[in-house]
Scaffold this motif. Structure first.
Motif, PDB file in Angstrom:
ATOM      1  N   LEU A  25       0.845  -1.187   0.000  1.00  0.00           N
ATOM      2  CA  LEU A  25       0.000   0.000   0.000  1.00  0.00           C
ATOM      3  C   LEU A  25       0.884   1.242   0.000  1.00  0.00           C
ATOM      4  O   LEU A  25       1.636   1.472   0.946  1.00  0.00           O
ATOM      5  N   GLU A  26       0.789   2.023  -1.064  1.00  0.00           N
ATOM      6  CA  GLU A  26       1.654   3.186  -1.226  1.00  0.00           C
ATOM      7  C   GLU A  26       0.828   4.441  -1.475  1.00  0.00           C
ATOM      8  O   GLU A  26       0.229   4.591  -2.533  1.00  0.00           O
ATOM      9  N   LYS A  27       0.792   5.325  -0.487  1.00  0.00           N
ATOM     10  CA  LYS A  27       0.181   6.638  -0.635  1.00  0.00           C
ATOM     11  C   LYS A  27       0.889   7.691   0.204  1.00  0.00           C
ATOM     12  O   LYS A  27       0.918   8.865  -0.143  1.00  0.00           O
ATOM     13  N   HIS A  28       1.449   7.247   1.337  1.00  0.00           N
ATOM     14  CA  HIS A  28       2.141   8.193   2.211  1.00  0.00           C
ATOM     15  C   HIS A  28       3.397   8.728   1.540  1.00  0.00           C
ATOM     16  O   HIS A  28       4.045   8.025   0.760  1.00  0.00           O
ATOM     17  N   LYS A  29       3.740   9.956   1.876  1.00  0.00           N
ATOM     18  CA  LYS A  29       4.921  10.603   1.303  1.00  0.00           C
ATOM     19  C   LYS A  29       6.093  10.651   2.274  1.00  0.00           C
ATOM     20  O   LYS A  29       7.137  11.225   1.952  1.00  0.00           O
ATOM     21  N   SER A  30       5.931  10.085   3.454  1.00  0.00           N
ATOM     22  CA  SER A  30       7.023  10.030   4.420  1.00  0.00           C
ATOM     23  C   SER A  30       6.818   8.833   5.342  1.00  0.00           C
ATOM     24  O   SER A  30       5.876   8.051   5.162  1.00  0.00           O
ATOM     25  N   ALA A  31       7.696   8.684   6.324  1.00  0.00           N
ATOM     26  CA  ALA A  31       7.733   7.480   7.151  1.00  0.00           C
ATOM     27  C   ALA A  31       6.396   7.184   7.815  1.00  0.00           C
ATOM     28  O   ALA A  31       5.757   8.062   8.383  1.00  0.00           O
ATOM     29  N   VAL A  32       5.984   5.918   7.747  1.00  0.00           N
ATOM     30  CA  VAL A  32       4.761   5.455   8.411  1.00  0.00           C
ATOM     31  C   VAL A  32       5.114   5.110   9.854  1.00  0.00           C
ATOM     32  O   VAL A  32       5.967   4.264  10.111  1.00  0.00           O
ATOM     33  N   ASN A  33       4.450   5.782  10.792  1.00  0.00           N
ATOM     34  CA  ASN A  33       4.770   5.618  12.210  1.00  0.00           C
ATOM     35  C   ASN A  33       3.794   4.740  12.973  1.00  0.00           C
ATOM     36  O   ASN A  33       4.163   4.168  14.000  1.00  0.00           O
ATOM     37  N   ALA A  34       2.540   4.663  12.525  1.00  0.00           N
ATOM     38  CA  ALA A  34       1.521   3.994  13.334  1.00  0.00           C
ATOM     39  C   ALA A  34       0.471   3.341  12.450  1.00  0.00           C
ATOM     40  O   ALA A  34       0.141   3.850  11.378  1.00  0.00           O
ATOM     41  N   LEU A  35      -0.057   2.206  12.932  1.00  0.00           N
ATOM     42  CA  LEU A  35      -1.139   1.480  12.263  1.00  0.00           C
ATOM     43  C   LEU A  35      -2.188   1.102  13.305  1.00  0.00           C
ATOM     44  O   LEU A  35      -1.867   0.858  14.469  1.00  0.00           O
ATOM     45  N   ALA A  36      -3.442   1.048  12.875  1.00  0.00           N
ATOM     46  CA  ALA A  36      -4.527   0.574  13.736  1.00  0.00           C
ATOM     47  C   ALA A  36      -5.610  -0.030  12.866  1.00  0.00           C
ATOM     48  O   ALA A  36      -5.845   0.426  11.746  1.00  0.00           O
ATOM     49  N   ASN A  90      -9.789  -1.423  12.762  1.00  0.00           N
ATOM     50  CA  ASN A  90     -11.063  -1.390  13.472  1.00  0.00           C
ATOM     51  C   ASN A  90     -11.374  -2.786  14.009  1.00  0.00           C
ATOM     52  O   ASN A  90     -10.619  -3.740  13.782  1.00  0.00           O
ATOM     53  N   ASP A  91     -12.495  -2.919  14.699  1.00  0.00           N
ATOM     54  CA  ASP A  91     -12.759  -4.151  15.433  1.00  0.00           C
ATOM     55  C   ASP A  91     -12.831  -5.394  14.551  1.00  0.00           C
ATOM     56  O   ASP A  91     -12.345  -6.461  14.924  1.00  0.00           O
ATOM     57  N   ASP A  92     -13.437  -5.286  13.375  1.00  0.00           N
ATOM     58  CA  ASP A  92     -13.565  -6.467  12.518  1.00  0.00           C
ATOM     59  C   ASP A  92     -12.464  -6.572  11.463  1.00  0.00           C
ATOM     60  O   ASP A  92     -12.486  -7.479  10.623  1.00  0.00           O
ATOM     61  N   GLY A  93     -11.489  -5.668  11.489  1.00  0.00           N
ATOM     62  CA  GLY A  93     -10.369  -5.738  10.564  1.00  0.00           C
ATOM     63  C   GLY A  93     -10.681  -5.296   9.153  1.00  0.00           C
ATOM     64  O   GLY A  93      -9.858  -5.475   8.258  1.00  0.00           O
ATOM     65  N   SER A  94     -11.841  -4.673   8.941  1.00  0.00           N
ATOM     66  CA  SER A  94     -12.218  -4.251   7.588  1.00  0.00           C
ATOM     67  C   SER A  94     -11.672  -2.885   7.218  1.00  0.00           C
ATOM     68  O   SER A  94     -11.677  -2.509   6.049  1.00  0.00           O
ATOM     69  N   VAL A  95     -11.207  -2.117   8.212  1.00  0.00           N
ATOM     70  CA  VAL A  95     -10.669  -0.786   7.967  1.00  0.00           C
ATOM     71  C   VAL A  95      -9.309  -0.666   8.630  1.00  0.00           C
ATOM     72  O   VAL A  95      -9.145  -1.031   9.799  1.00  0.00           O
ATOM     73  N   GLU A 108     -11.306  -3.996  -0.399  1.00  0.00           N
ATOM     74  CA  GLU A 108     -12.033  -4.020  -1.663  1.00  0.00           C
ATOM     75  C   GLU A 108     -12.780  -5.334  -1.827  1.00  0.00           C
ATOM     76  O   GLU A 108     -12.297  -6.395  -1.429  1.00  0.00           O
ATOM     77  N   ASP A 109     -13.964  -5.276  -2.413  1.00  0.00           N
ATOM     78  CA  ASP A 109     -14.750  -6.494  -2.631  1.00  0.00           C
ATOM     79  C   ASP A 109     -14.054  -7.464  -3.575  1.00  0.00           C
ATOM     80  O   ASP A 109     -14.192  -8.679  -3.462  1.00  0.00           O
ATOM     81  N   SER A 110     -13.285  -6.907  -4.509  1.00  0.00           N
ATOM     82  CA  SER A 110     -12.654  -7.748  -5.535  1.00  0.00           C
ATOM     83  C   SER A 110     -11.271  -8.227  -5.149  1.00  0.00           C
ATOM     84  O   SER A 110     -10.602  -8.877  -5.945  1.00  0.00           O
ATOM     85  N   ALA A 111     -10.818  -7.882  -3.944  1.00  0.00           N
ATOM     86  CA  ALA A 111      -9.463  -8.263  -3.552  1.00  0.00           C
ATOM     87  C   ALA A 111      -9.435  -8.572  -2.060  1.00  0.00           C
ATOM     88  O   ALA A 111     -10.372  -8.282  -1.325  1.00  0.00           O
ATOM     89  N   ASN A 112      -8.343  -9.188  -1.626  1.00  0.00           N
ATOM     90  CA  ASN A 112      -8.217  -9.512  -0.216  1.00  0.00           C
ATOM     91  C   ASN A 112      -7.264  -8.549   0.485  1.00  0.00           C
ATOM     92  O   ASN A 112      -6.635  -8.894   1.465  1.00  0.00           O
ATOM     93  N   HIS A 113      -7.146  -7.353  -0.047  1.00  0.00           N
ATOM     94  CA  HIS A 113      -6.315  -6.351   0.604  1.00  0.00           C
ATOM     95  C   HIS A 113      -7.044  -5.018   0.606  1.00  0.00           C
ATOM     96  O   HIS A 113      -8.203  -4.926   0.216  1.00  0.00           O
ATOM     97  N   MET A 114      -6.375  -3.971   1.051  1.00  0.00           N
ATOM     98  CA  MET A 114      -7.002  -2.682   1.263  1.00  0.00           C
ATOM     99  C   MET A 114      -6.715  -1.695   0.130  1.00  0.00           C
ATOM    100  O   MET A 114      -5.693  -1.781  -0.536  1.00  0.00           O
ATOM    101  N   ALA A 115      -7.632  -0.733  -0.022  1.00  0.00           N
ATOM    102  CA  ALA A 115      -7.429   0.393  -0.933  1.00  0.00           C
ATOM    103  C   ALA A 115      -7.756   1.667  -0.176  1.00  0.00           C
ATOM    104  O   ALA A 115      -8.671   1.699   0.652  1.00  0.00           O
TER     105      ALA A 115
END
Length: 438
Positions: free
Chosen positions: A295-306, A308-313, A329-336
């Motif tokens: 997953l590539e969108k950030h323009k600098s170092a990623v410091n934190a991840l979280a 949601n309760d069901d892992g969908s977000v 995404e419905d068509s994939a097993n990863h995030m957009a």
């Protein structure tokens, strides 16, 4: 690669800026190059300034994070535009803790009725009912360096340290913490030390067993009997909780890994100073985790991840001052990526999700509270102000019978822990107002 504490270097001259890893002098050009990249990436925050305490929520759309991620749409709405206009929010700082000695708070964790606050190499334990001090452990081992993460599994406490090790503790009947072992265990090392194939090069002329982290362990996550650890050595390692053996070691990123999150289905997310988030999963019938997506969108170092309760977000925070929201995404097993949450004036240092609330802590010395609406939009419910230094760690919990009150606990680089009582409620709308509305 040997790294000093991230407290040795700062993003900017401003005393409230967060500091990051800095290398010791070394003959290894690759090590110095990696450290330079980290300092160059995080320097994106140095041009930002603190948000004035009087800044209104209506100015969220024009803040500095738009300068670094202009292509990502904002997801937030004003409270007056939110789908629940009769939303009521209140917050109060009920307790302030000052663990001694006064060192930066590097990690907070809650387990049952106990609060764990890591200050440098020492971990203080408090009773959450009255915040009385219960225990302090690892106090006599300054050589382990600062504690980066605390997690819990099967009655054991796992702590990640600057000295490349993971300590495993048990809670005695007297409520004290006793060291069981460190990872990798002696028996695990003895099983592997004789075979050359079990060694990997960490830099020129230096080899270690692949089960050993070669730099500071920065994060630990636990799920379904497995312990996941990430490190500045760019790897993700998976350990079995029952026998504490290392099962896998994955070269996860091209730079230091600073965050890890695991969903209930076992999908692993890692965030790095290389600005990427990588998604890992173990296919059915396979023995090892494989890379599912980057997953590539950030323009600098990623410091934190979280998550949601069901892992969908998935939520990610970086030095570009934005919190990105990723949905499956419905068509994939990863995030957009679906959009960004903006408002902080400096690097996002920590994230924590509890129920439908997301909490974000920043080098701008504030904590922001976000609530998700049914349409996928978000509202900034408020800003917790009062810290004098960057907010490095967050944890929150909703106790049963608390009538919707969430306890938010924040820790900062000046060694202060604040406990906030946050109440979010929806007030009844009078019948005459309902008639007017419809």
């Amino acid at each position: 690669m040997r790294l000093r504490s991230w407290l040795a270097a700062t993003c900017s001259q401003d005393e409230s800026a967060i500091s990051f890893p800095k290398t010791q002098p070394s003959s290894s050009s690759s090590s110095s190059s990696s450290s330079s990249q980290r300092r160059r990436v995080v320097s994106d925050t140095s041009s930002s300034s603190d948000i004035p305490s009087s800044a209104s929520i209506s100015s969220l759309q024009s803040n500095l994070s738009l300068q670094t991620l202009p292509s990502v749409p904002s997801l937030q709405k004003l409270i007056t535009q939110f789908e629940t206009p009769n939303l009521s929010v209140s917050h109060l700082c009920s307790t302030t803790l000052n663990p001694k000695p006064s060192h930066p708070i590097t990690c907070l964790a809650v387990h049952k009725n106990r609060l764990y606050a890591a200050s440098a190499h020492e971990i203080n334990v408090y009773d959450r009912a009255d915040f009385s001090h219960l225990d302090a452990f690892n106090a006599h081992d300054p050589s382990s360096g600062s504690v980066k993460s605390v997690s819990f599994s099967d009655g054991k406490v796992f702590t990640a340290h600057q000295d490349c090790k993971i300590s495993v503790w048990e809670i005695t009947p007297s409520k004290r913490h006793k060291l069981l072992t460190t990872l990798p265990t002696v028996s695990d090392r003895l099983r592997r030390f004789a075979l050359p194939k079990n060694y990997v090069s960490i830099r020129r002329h230096v080899k270690r067993l692949w089960i050993q982290h070669a730099d500071a362990v920065t994060g630990i996550a636990v799920n379904n009997g497995l312990v996941y650890s990430v490190s500045w050595d760019k790897t993700l390692k998976i350990w079995r909780d029952s026998n504490l053996r290392c099962l896998e070691s994955v070269k996860a990123h091209e730079d230091a890994v600073s965050a890890v999150a695991v969903s209930k289905d076992g999908t692993v997310y890692t965030g790095s100073a290389d600005r990427r988030i990588r998604v890992w999963a173990k296919p059915l019938g396979e023995k090892r985790h494989v890379l599912v997506a980057t997953l590539e969108k950030h323009k600098s170092a990623v410091n934190a991840l979280a998550l949601n309760d069901d892992g969908s977000v998935l939520f990610s925070g970086a030095c570009d001052r934005s919190i990105l929201v990723w949905e499956r995404e419905d068509s994939a097993n990863h995030m957009a990526v679906t959009g960004a949450l903006r408002g902080h004036g400096k690097a996002i240092l920590c994230l924590f999700n509890v129920g439908d609330l997301l909490l974000s802590g920043s080098a701008d010395r504030t904590v922001r509270m976000w609530k998700r609406g049914e349409d996928g939009s978000y509202c900034c419910l408020g800003v917790l102000e009062g810290h004098a230094k960057p907010v490095k760690s967050l944890v929150a919990v909703t106790d049963s019978g608390a009538n919707g009150v969430v306890s938010v606990i924040s820790g900062t680089l000046d060694g202060v822990v604040k406990v906030w009582q946050v109440s979010v409620s929806v007030s009844d709308v009078p019948n005459e107002q309902k008639a007017k509305r419809y």
